[in-house]
Design an enzyme around this catalytic site. Sequence first.
Site, PDB file in Angstrom:
ATOM      1  N   SER A  32     -21.391 -23.579 -34.914  1.00 46.30           N
ATOM      2  CA  SER A  32     -21.498 -25.002 -34.569  1.00 46.30           C
ATOM      3  C   SER A  32     -22.839 -25.177 -33.879  1.00 46.30           C
ATOM      4  O   SER A  32     -23.434 -24.193 -33.409  1.00 46.30           O
ATOM      5  CB  SER A  32     -20.366 -25.372 -33.599  1.00 46.30           C
ATOM      6  N   TYR A  37     -14.807 -23.901 -26.204  1.00 40.23           N
ATOM      7  CA  TYR A  37     -15.392 -24.047 -27.542  1.00 40.23           C
ATOM      8  C   TYR A  37     -16.843 -23.570 -27.543  1.00 40.23           C
ATOM      9  O   TYR A  37     -17.256 -22.803 -28.428  1.00 40.23           O
ATOM     10  CB  TYR A  37     -15.298 -25.518 -27.959  1.00 40.23           C
TER      11      TYR A  37
END
Length: 260
Positions: free
Chosen positions: A142, A155
């Site tokens: 990401s 995350y």
Amino acid sequence: MLKGKNAVITGSTSGIGLGIARALAREGVNVMLNGLGDPGETERTRASLEKEFKVDVRYDGGDLSQAEACVALIHKAEEAFGSVDILVNNVGIQHVVPTQDFPPAKWDAILAINLSSYFHTIRTALPGMQTRGWGRIVNTASVHGLVASIDKAAYVAAKHGVVGLTKVVALENAEANITCNAICPGWVDTPLVQAQIQTRAAKFGGDIEAGKRDLLGEKQPSKRFATPEDIGAMALYFCSEAAHNVTGVALPIDGGWTAQ
Ligand code: NAD
């Protein structure tokens, strides 16, 4: 060029993983899907891929928060297809809350699913790839593998971990014709971001389009979502022969997010 190769794609019953599955199946790659969700819907997805692209498409419903399920997934694909030539680690979940309020159980779940599962599938798939002298490992990281945002401690930590793991595996297998690369998407409109869109939309009386504009406007200069098809095309490039010397990279597809 990839026709007849065999792939495992984790978290591929929706969103980005399904986009990558479609991109590989279109090139003649047999695919082992994995993910949670409605069994009827999953079977329809599996059967439609098989019919549309005339490849062997299987499904494994293992919960990849568990190490044994990650190992079993790779073994199941090796038994079904004879090999795992392409491994796409894509499974991921999200939880958005300030660090002091972050539930420890959620932290553990995100680290297990978004990072440790990638380690367990890779360590299980590598020996076969090493024996055959060919392999492609693609990890969905990401932009949050490269930069941080508030309220996403687990995350961001997991995705930075994925980028690190990607580099180590790339180095260890550089001479073995096995590449390992990470894709770093910015915003992609998938089930994973719906809660964040809803939160934004609430600021505009529930207007979803206004919520999306607000989300994109904050960080993604293109102000356009990437699509699962865009990510599929990038994964396909990493799997191609043209990319045999591309390894250990973390490539953003983020509309300029990380250029700022
Ligand atoms: P998604 O929710 O559509 O897909 C997640 C997939 O993982 C689904 O198939 C789901 O069933 C599966 N899954 C979840 N928990 C699981 C578990 N415990 N065991 C097995 N499968 C499980 O979301 P997505 O946006 O397509 O996310 C795919 C990946 O892309 C994730 O790693 C995510 O972090 C990453 N990503 C997404 C975005 C975005 O904006 N959507 C941006 C950057 C990175």
